[in-house]
Write a protein that holds these residues in place. Structure first.
Motif, PDB file in Angstrom:
ATOM      1  N   VAL A 221       8.264 -28.346  14.241  1.00  0.00           N
ATOM      2  CA  VAL A 221       7.275 -27.577  13.483  1.00  0.00           C
ATOM      3  C   VAL A 221       7.423 -26.099  13.820  1.00  0.00           C
ATOM      4  N   ASP A 222       7.433 -25.265  12.785  1.00  0.00           N
ATOM      5  CA  ASP A 222       7.506 -23.827  12.993  1.00  0.00           C
ATOM      6  C   ASP A 222       6.349 -23.365  13.878  1.00  0.00           C
ATOM      7  N   ARG A 223       6.605 -22.368  14.698  1.00  0.00           N
ATOM      8  CA  ARG A 223       5.583 -21.909  15.649  1.00  0.00           C
ATOM      9  C   ARG A 223       4.273 -21.544  14.951  1.00  0.00           C
ATOM     10  N   ASP A 224       4.366 -20.844  13.824  1.00  0.00           N
ATOM     11  CA  ASP A 224       3.157 -20.422  13.124  1.00  0.00           C
ATOM     12  C   ASP A 224       2.407 -21.592  12.493  1.00  0.00           C
ATOM     13  N   ASP A 225       3.102 -22.703  12.257  1.00  0.00           N
ATOM     14  CA  ASP A 225       2.460 -23.877  11.654  1.00  0.00           C
ATOM     15  C   ASP A 225       1.916 -24.848  12.689  1.00  0.00           C
ATOM     16  N   THR A 226       2.213 -24.614  13.957  1.00  0.00           N
ATOM     17  CA  THR A 226       1.850 -25.595  14.981  1.00  0.00           C
ATOM     18  C   THR A 226       0.346 -25.727  15.152  1.00  0.00           C
ATOM     19  N   ARG A 227      -0.372 -24.616  15.167  1.00  0.00           N
ATOM     20  CA  ARG A 227      -1.827 -24.722  15.332  1.00  0.00           C
ATOM     21  C   ARG A 227      -2.468 -25.503  14.183  1.00  0.00           C
ATOM     22  N   PRO A 228      -2.138 -25.215  12.890  1.00  0.00           N
ATOM     23  CA  PRO A 228      -2.719 -26.043  11.820  1.00  0.00           C
ATOM     24  C   PRO A 228      -2.386 -27.522  11.953  1.00  0.00           C
ATOM     25  N   VAL A 229      -1.166 -27.844  12.392  1.00  0.00           N
ATOM     26  CA  VAL A 229      -0.797 -29.246  12.570  1.00  0.00           C
ATOM     27  C   VAL A 229      -1.644 -29.882  13.666  1.00  0.00           C
ATOM     28  N   LEU A 230      -1.830 -29.166  14.764  1.00  0.00           N
ATOM     29  CA  LEU A 230      -2.655 -29.688  15.856  1.00  0.00           C
ATOM     30  C   LEU A 230      -4.117 -29.828  15.434  1.00  0.00           C
ATOM     31  N   ASP A 231      -4.558 -28.955  14.559  1.00  0.00           N
ATOM     32  CA  ASP A 231      -5.924 -29.071  14.043  1.00  0.00           C
ATOM     33  C   ASP A 231      -6.073 -30.341  13.202  1.00  0.00           C
ATOM     34  N   ARG A 232      -5.065 -30.648  12.379  1.00  0.00           N
ATOM     35  CA  ARG A 232      -5.108 -31.886  11.595  1.00  0.00           C
ATOM     36  C   ARG A 232      -5.103 -33.106  12.509  1.00  0.00           C
ATOM     37  N   ALA A 233      -4.333 -33.011  13.587  1.00  0.00           N
ATOM     38  CA  ALA A 233      -4.316 -34.115  14.544  1.00  0.00           C
ATOM     39  C   ALA A 233      -5.694 -34.307  15.157  1.00  0.00           C
TER      40      ALA A 233
END
Length: 386
Positions: free
Chosen positions: A296-308
């Protein structure tokens, strides 16, 4: 609303024509073409438009119900109503570049994630064609479109663009296709990856077993060949197997497992009682992501973790691994096909997991003795009061 994407060709010009004319009527300022230029265009011109070399032309079709829901006596469900369109065109000058054009969703169908699905499908098709990035031009005052493109992974550039009649210039935005190219590598090499993956379960399995009781419901991201899911189920957990590569999902289903396709970047789907999207389903007791977030791109990691976090119940657990290091880049290790990796330090990983709303965050290095790559494991839980 059930939406299906359909790729069209020159033979579908009569279906494409009314959608294109509706777009030019609804948003004439958003396109380089004018309604008057196309309203009375002959069939040959429409066919030519749908015959651009290497291009992919998509329609979003709304169905009242999915084909699976159609009664047995009606094997051919309604063709549906087109509510959106998009085109991807490879650059004639630079094979690494493709352009997103003709992007439009009908006003009554907006707000349902259709634009994102069209964009993602074009991105995947252009990556398969060999493009490394997808570009588009947008009017400077079209703020709604800019927000849509930003949510879909595009960033604004300072590249020169066409001059408008009033002296202004269109804005150029770009989306890197590293994630799409990585998924394509897994699609092509699923069998090779499975052969080169050892049978020893990941240490992350034991980390999770120490945090949740027997019978817990676990969402696994990136199930791959299914080795870790097998170990979790053998220990008494229930695993929802998912992967972003259809080739792995097909392998899991062929082996008799329930599995579904899930791109961790996907934020479309049902919503909970508070109106927050819950595209991953749940609530689960834990999200398990072994060697997945590293793509996952660094800038997309926080949104992905939020979905998790939204996918687990209050108090639910996150268990994940990433590669330790700085920066990002391509590697053809193990698969002999380039994949994109984002590397993390302990502090940076802890910070992004905490920023996504997780608490009790623990990050530690879990590199095996003698390994030539270093690994980090992170565990955390969703706040009980969240």
């Amino acid at each position: 609303m059930t939406i299906a994407l359909r790729r069209v060709t020159a033979d579908d010009w009569a279906t494409w024509r009314p959608v294109r004319l509706a777009a030019l009527t609804d948003a004439p300022e958003a396109f380089g073409s004018r309604l008057a230029d196309w309203q009375d265009a002959p069939e040959a011109r429409w066919r030519g438009r749908l015959s651009l070399p290497g291009a992919v032309d998509l329609l979003a079709i709304e169905h009242d119900r999915s084909p699976e829901q159609a009664p047995q006596r009606t094997p051919d469900p309604s063709p549906g109503r087109p509510v959106g369109m998009a085109t991807g065109v490879p650059s004639a000058e630079d094979p690494a570049v493709a352009e997103l054009t003709s992007m439009w969703v009908a006003p009554e169908a907006r707000g349902h994630g259709i634009a994102r699905r069209l964009i993602d499908a074009v991105a995947r098709a252009m990556a398969e064609h060999g493009a490394a990035r997808l570009e588009l031009s947008v009017m400077p005052d079209n703020h709604r479109a800019r927000r849509t493109y930003e949510r879909a992974g595009f960033t604004l550039t300072d590249a020169p663009s066409d001059e408008l009649p009033d002296g202004r210039h269109e804005l150029v935005m770009v989306r890197e296709l590293a994630a799409e190219r990585t998924l394509i590598a897994y699609e092509r090499g699923a069998d090779r990856y499975a052969e080169r993956t050892d049978d020893h379960r990941a240490g992350l399995v034991d980390d999770l077993l120490a945090l949740v009781p027997t019978g817990s419901q676990v969402l696994e991201l990136g199930s791959g060949p299914g080795r870790d899911a097998d170990a979790l189920e053998a220990a008494g957990l229930s695993v929802d197997r998912t992967d972003g590569a259809a080739a792995f999902v097909d392998r899991l289903r062929a082996a008799g497992h329930d599995a579904r396709l899930l791109d961790v970047r996907d934020d479309d789907g049902p919503r909970d009682a508070g109106g927050c999207p819950t595209p991953w389903g749940g609530p689960y007791d834990a999200v398990f992501a072994n060697a997945v977030l590293l793509h996952v791109d660094r800038d997309d990691t926080r949104p992905v973790l939020d979905r998790a976090r939204r996918a687990v119940r209050p108090g639910g657990v996150l268990a994940a691994t990433v590669k330790r290091g700085d920066g990002d880049g391509w590697s053809d290790r193990k698969l002999d096909d380039p994949r994109w990796f984002t590397y993390w330090t302990e502090d940076a990983l802890a910070a992004v997991v905490t920023a996504a709303g997780w608490c009790g965050v623990t990050v530690r290095e879990t590199t095996r003795p003698g390994a030539d790559e270093r690994w980090l494991t992170v565990t955390a839980h969703r706040p009980e009061e969240d």
